[in-house]
Scaffold this motif. Structure first.
Motif, PDB file in Angstrom:
ATOM      1  N   ALA A   2       0.827  -1.209   0.000  1.00 19.55           N
ATOM      2  CA  ALA A   2       0.000   0.000   0.000  1.00 19.55           C
ATOM      3  C   ALA A   2       0.860   1.257   0.000  1.00 19.55           C
ATOM      4  O   ALA A   2       0.606   2.208  -0.764  1.00 19.55           O
ATOM      5  CB  ALA A   2      -0.933   0.001   1.215  1.00 19.55           C
ATOM      6  N   MET A   3       1.905   1.276   0.821  1.00 22.99           N
ATOM      7  CA  MET A   3       2.788   2.443   0.854  1.00 22.99           C
ATOM      8  C   MET A   3       3.580   2.566  -0.442  1.00 22.99           C
ATOM      9  O   MET A   3       3.798   3.682  -0.938  1.00 22.99           O
ATOM     10  CB  MET A   3       3.751   2.340   2.041  1.00 22.99           C
ATOM     11  CG  MET A   3       3.181   2.848   3.337  1.00 22.99           C
ATOM     12  SD  MET A   3       2.628   4.578   3.240  1.00 22.99           S
ATOM     13  CE  MET A   3       4.178   5.407   2.906  1.00 22.99           C
ATOM     14  N   SER A   4       4.005   1.444  -1.005  1.00 22.35           N
ATOM     15  CA  SER A   4       4.721   1.484  -2.282  1.00 22.35           C
ATOM     16  C   SER A   4       3.821   2.031  -3.379  1.00 22.35           C
ATOM     17  O   SER A   4       4.253   2.825  -4.215  1.00 22.35           O
ATOM     18  CB  SER A   4       5.209   0.076  -2.657  1.00 22.35           C
ATOM     19  OG  SER A   4       6.138  -0.404  -1.714  1.00 22.35           O
ATOM     20  N   TYR A  56       1.334   4.077  -2.970  1.00 23.64           N
ATOM     21  CA  TYR A  56       1.171   5.514  -2.729  1.00 23.64           C
ATOM     22  C   TYR A  56       2.377   6.300  -3.253  1.00 23.64           C
ATOM     23  O   TYR A  56       2.227   7.316  -3.948  1.00 23.64           O
ATOM     24  CB  TYR A  56       0.989   5.777  -1.235  1.00 23.64           C
ATOM     25  CG  TYR A  56       1.066   7.236  -0.862  1.00 23.64           C
ATOM     26  CD1 TYR A  56      -0.010   8.093  -1.114  1.00 23.64           C
ATOM     27  CD2 TYR A  56       2.221   7.761  -0.282  1.00 23.64           C
ATOM     28  CE1 TYR A  56       0.069   9.446  -0.789  1.00 23.64           C
ATOM     29  CE2 TYR A  56       2.310   9.109   0.041  1.00 23.64           C
ATOM     30  CZ  TYR A  56       1.234   9.944  -0.215  1.00 23.64           C
ATOM     31  OH  TYR A  56       1.327  11.276   0.093  1.00 23.64           O
ATOM     32  N   LYS A  57       3.577   5.827  -2.926  1.00 19.89           N
ATOM     33  CA  LYS A  57       4.789   6.527  -3.370  1.00 19.89           C
ATOM     34  C   LYS A  57       4.900   6.534  -4.893  1.00 19.89           C
ATOM     35  O   LYS A  57       5.249   7.549  -5.504  1.00 19.89           O
ATOM     36  CB  LYS A  57       6.028   5.854  -2.762  1.00 19.89           C
ATOM     37  CG  LYS A  57       6.147   6.044  -1.256  1.00 19.89           C
ATOM     38  CD  LYS A  57       7.359   5.301  -0.723  1.00 19.89           C
ATOM     39  CE  LYS A  57       7.477   5.435   0.783  1.00 19.89           C
ATOM     40  NZ  LYS A  57       8.633   4.667   1.325  1.00 19.89           N
ATOM     41  N   THR A  72       2.449   6.310  -6.988  1.00 20.73           N
ATOM     42  CA  THR A  72       1.397   7.172  -7.541  1.00 20.73           C
ATOM     43  C   THR A  72       1.824   8.630  -7.534  1.00 20.73           C
ATOM     44  O   THR A  72       1.695   9.339  -8.537  1.00 20.73           O
ATOM     45  CB  THR A  72       0.093   7.005  -6.742  1.00 20.73           C
ATOM     46  OG1 THR A  72      -0.319   5.639  -6.793  1.00 20.73           O
ATOM     47  CG2 THR A  72      -1.006   7.882  -7.319  1.00 20.73           C
ATOM     48  N   THR A  73       2.339   9.092  -6.405  1.00 19.67           N
ATOM     49  CA  THR A  73       2.748  10.495  -6.312  1.00 19.67           C
ATOM     50  C   THR A  73       3.936  10.793  -7.218  1.00 19.67           C
ATOM     51  O   THR A  73       4.045  11.900  -7.759  1.00 19.67           O
ATOM     52  CB  THR A  73       3.109  10.855  -4.864  1.00 19.67           C
ATOM     53  OG1 THR A  73       4.124   9.953  -4.387  1.00 19.67           O
ATOM     54  CG2 THR A  73       1.902  10.743  -3.957  1.00 19.67           C
ATOM     55  N   TRP A 110      -3.816  10.254 -14.676  1.00 11.70           N
ATOM     56  CA  TRP A 110      -4.790   9.886 -13.645  1.00 11.70           C
ATOM     57  C   TRP A 110      -5.934   9.059 -14.238  1.00 11.70           C
ATOM     58  O   TRP A 110      -6.416   8.108 -13.612  1.00 11.70           O
ATOM     59  CB  TRP A 110      -5.348  11.128 -12.958  1.00 11.70           C
ATOM     60  CG  TRP A 110      -4.591  11.511 -11.730  1.00 11.70           C
ATOM     61  CD1 TRP A 110      -3.736  12.559 -11.580  1.00 11.70           C
ATOM     62  CD2 TRP A 110      -4.592  10.829 -10.471  1.00 11.70           C
ATOM     63  NE1 TRP A 110      -3.202  12.574 -10.315  1.00 11.70           N
ATOM     64  CE2 TRP A 110      -3.715  11.537  -9.606  1.00 11.70           C
ATOM     65  CE3 TRP A 110      -5.237   9.700  -9.983  1.00 11.70           C
ATOM     66  CZ2 TRP A 110      -3.475  11.139  -8.292  1.00 11.70           C
ATOM     67  CZ3 TRP A 110      -5.006   9.297  -8.669  1.00 11.70           C
ATOM     68  CH2 TRP A 110      -4.132  10.011  -7.839  1.00 11.70           C
ATOM     69  N   THR A 161      -2.177  -0.570  -7.356  1.00 12.58           N
ATOM     70  CA  THR A 161      -3.128  -0.030  -6.387  1.00 12.58           C
ATOM     71  C   THR A 161      -4.366  -0.920  -6.286  1.00 12.58           C
ATOM     72  O   THR A 161      -4.859  -1.205  -5.189  1.00 12.58           O
ATOM     73  CB  THR A 161      -3.538   1.400  -6.784  1.00 12.58           C
ATOM     74  OG1 THR A 161      -2.358   2.206  -6.892  1.00 12.58           O
ATOM     75  CG2 THR A 161      -4.479   2.000  -5.751  1.00 12.58           C
ATOM     76  N   ILE A 216       1.927   0.729   7.699  1.00 19.05           N
ATOM     77  CA  ILE A 216       1.790   1.950   6.894  1.00 19.05           C
ATOM     78  C   ILE A 216       2.293   3.167   7.667  1.00 19.05           C
ATOM     79  O   ILE A 216       3.039   4.001   7.133  1.00 19.05           O
ATOM     80  CB  ILE A 216       0.318   2.145   6.473  1.00 19.05           C
ATOM     81  CG1 ILE A 216      -0.096   1.042   5.501  1.00 19.05           C
ATOM     82  CG2 ILE A 216       0.113   3.524   5.850  1.00 19.05           C
ATOM     83  CD1 ILE A 216      -1.570   1.056   5.151  1.00 19.05           C
ATOM     84  N   TRP A 245       5.510   5.483   6.774  1.00 20.27           N
ATOM     85  CA  TRP A 245       5.234   6.899   6.536  1.00 20.27           C
ATOM     86  C   TRP A 245       6.107   7.786   7.439  1.00 20.27           C
ATOM     87  O   TRP A 245       6.651   8.797   7.001  1.00 20.27           O
ATOM     88  CB  TRP A 245       3.761   7.173   6.816  1.00 20.27           C
ATOM     89  CG  TRP A 245       3.370   8.618   6.637  1.00 20.27           C
ATOM     90  CD1 TRP A 245       3.552   9.639   7.518  1.00 20.27           C
ATOM     91  CD2 TRP A 245       2.735   9.200   5.491  1.00 20.27           C
ATOM     92  NE1 TRP A 245       3.074  10.822   7.013  1.00 20.27           N
ATOM     93  CE2 TRP A 245       2.568  10.579   5.766  1.00 20.27           C
ATOM     94  CE3 TRP A 245       2.282   8.690   4.279  1.00 20.27           C
ATOM     95  CZ2 TRP A 245       1.967  11.452   4.864  1.00 20.27           C
ATOM     96  CZ3 TRP A 245       1.683   9.560   3.385  1.00 20.27           C
ATOM     97  CH2 TRP A 245       1.538  10.922   3.671  1.00 20.27           C
TER      98      TRP A 245
END
Length: 393
Positions: A132-134, A136-137, A139-140, A150, A335, A359, A363
Motif C-alpha cells: 500500500a505504501m509502495s 502511494y509513493k 502514484t505520487t 490519472w 493499487t 503503513i 510513513w
C-alpha cells in the motif's frame, strides 16, 4: 555508443563478484539497490562513469523489467557488452533465487506446521501495508497532477480490483494513449492509424491462454508474459501474478500467494524473485527455474537490445509519452491489487492493526527497511496466532 572493455579500470570478474555480493546482502528494495551501485561503482571505485550510470538508470526506468536488475545488467554491458551483461545479471539474481527456492522447499515440507502458519499470519498483513505504501509513493512520483495519467491510472486500478486479474493489453493501451495524446506521430494527422492490431490483442491473449501446454511450458509462457510488463516497480508484477497464478490457472490459493509475496519481502534482491518461490510450489525446482528464466529473459532483452541506441532515441518525446502511459497503468494495477490482496490477508482485528501500523511506520520513518518490519510481523504472528487459534478451537 557504449564504451569498450579496453577502457575499463576493472576486470569482469571483479564486477561479477561485486554483483554476487550485492545480490546476497542487498536489502532495501530497488531504489536502495540502485543507490548502492552508484555509491560503490561510481563514487568509491570509479569503475562506472556518472553519465553511464545515469543512462543505465534512465533505461531501467523506461523499459519493462525490475529496475535494480536491469541497472545491474546495463552496468555489465557498459564495458563488457553481451558477456558482461549476461554474467552480471546472472550473478545479481542467483543469490536471491537460491534463497527463495530454499524457502519454497521449507514451505512445501513444513507449511502445515503451526509455527509457519503463525509466521505468515503476521507477515501477510505487513505485506499489505508495504505494498500500500509502495503504491502511494509510486502514484505520487509517476502520476502526480497529470490528468491524462490519472485517467489511465484509475481505469487500471478499477479494472484490476473488479476482475482480480491481469489484462496485459490494457497496459499497451495506456502507453498508446499517452503516446498518441502527448506526442502523436506525423502520419497520424494523415489518417494513417490502424486499430486492427490493437483490437486483436485481447483475442490473441485468450487464444494463447486456451492452449493446453505441458505444465513447464505453460509456466514459462505465463511468466515471460508477466516479466514483459513489470513497469514502474517490481511490485507491478503482483497483479499479473495474482490473476494468472490464483484466478486463471489456480496453481496457488490466496494464502499461498500472499505468502509468496512475503517471501520476496524478507529476501535480498529484486521483489520479482518471488516467481522462483511460486514456481517451486507449482512444479518443484524445474518450475522455479523456468519461472525465473521466463520472468528475467524479457528484462535482459529489453536492456541489452536497446542499450547501443538508447543515447540517440531514449529521450524522444514519443518514447517518453508511451512509457509514461504504461507506467501509470502499471501503478494503477498495483493499487487495485492492494485491495484484492487485503481482502484475503486482513482477516481479523490483529491483522488489520499490523497492516495499519506498517503503513504508519513506513510513513513516519523514511529509512526504515522493509525486512525489519517483516521480521517484527513474523515474531508478532508467532505470539498472537496461537492465542487466536486456540480460542477458535
Amino acid at each position: 555508443m557504449v564504451t569498450t572493455s579496453a577502457s575499463a579500470s576493472y576486470s569482469l570478474g571483479q564486477l561479477v563478484r561485486y554483483m554476487l555480493r550485492l545480490g546476497t546482502f542487498g536489502f532495501g528494495g530497488p531504489v536502495a539497490l540502485a543507490g548502492y551501485m552508484r555509491r560503490d561503482l561510481v563514487e568509491q571505485r570509479g569503475w562506472i562513469s556518472e553519465s553511464d550510470y545515469k543512462e543505465g538508470l534512465a533505461l531501467a526506468q523506461l523499459a519493462p523489467g525490475p529496475l535494480a536488475a536491469q541497472l545491474a545488467i546495463y552496468l555489465g554491458y557498459v564495458h563488457y557488452r553481451i558477456l558482461g551483461a549476461t554474467l552480471v545479471g546472472f550473478a545479481f539474481v542467483l543469490p536471491s533465487f537460491l534463497m527463495v527456492v530454499a524457502l519454497g522447499w521449507a514451505y512445501a515440507h513444513f507449511g502445515g506446521l503451526s509455527w509457519m502458519q503463525a509466521v505468515f499470519y503476521g507477515v501477510g498483513a505487513a505485506v499489505v501495508g508495504i505494498i500500500a505504501m509502495s503504491a502511494y509513493k509510486l502514484t505520487t512520483k509517476t502520476v502526480g497532477k497529470d490528468k491524462l495519467l490519472w485517467v489511465i491510472y484509475l481505469t487500471l486500478a478499477i479494472v484490476t480490483f473488479v476482475t482480480e486479474s491481469e489484462i496485459a493489453w490494457l497496459f499497451i493501451a495506456g502507453g498508446l494513449i499517452g503516446w498518441l495524446w502527448r506526442a502523436p506521430p506525423k502520419w497520424l494527422h494523415k489518417g494513417g492509424i490502424n486499430a486492427v492490431a490493437a483490437a486483436s490483442l485481447p483475442a490473441a491473449s485468450g487464444i494463447v491462454a486456451g492452449i493446453d501446454w505441458p505444465q513447464l511450458t505453460q509456466i514459462g509462457v505465463f511468466f515471460m508474459k508477466a516479466g514483459a510488463f513489470v513497469f514502474g516497480s517490481g511490485l507491478a508484477i503482483v497483479p499479473f501474478l495474482y490473476g494468472g497464478v490464483v484466478t486463471e490457472h489456480q496453481w496457488l490459493n490466496d494464502k499461498q500467494f500472499v505468502d509468496a509475496v512475503a517471501v520476496a519481502m524478507i529476501t535480498p534482491g529484486p521483489v520479482v524473485i518471488t516467481v522462483g518461490f511460486i514456481g517451486y510450489l507449482v512444479a518443484g525446482f524445474p518450475g522455479a527455474l523456468v519461472a525465473a528464466l521466463g520472468t528475467f529473459l524479457p528484462c535482459y532483452l529489453f536492456t541489452v537490445i536497446p542499450a547501443p541506441y538508447f543515447k540517440k532515441y531514449g529521450r524522444l518525446p514519443g518514447v517518453k509519452a508511451f512509457v509514461d502511459g504504461i507506467t501509470a497503468a502499471a501503478v494503477g494495477a498495483i493499487t487495485g491489487s492492494v485491495i484484492v490482496i487485503a481482502k484475503r490477508s486482513i482477516i481479523d482485528v490483529p491483522t488489520l492493526i499490523v497492516a495499519l501500523v506498517t503503513i504508519v511506520l513506513l510513513w513516519r520513518f523514511k529509512k526504515l527497511q522493509e525486512p525489519v518490519i517483516v521480521t517484527a510481523a513474523a515474531l508478532l504472528g508467532l505470539v498472537v496466532y496461537p492465542l487466536i487459534h486456540s480460542n477458535a478451537i
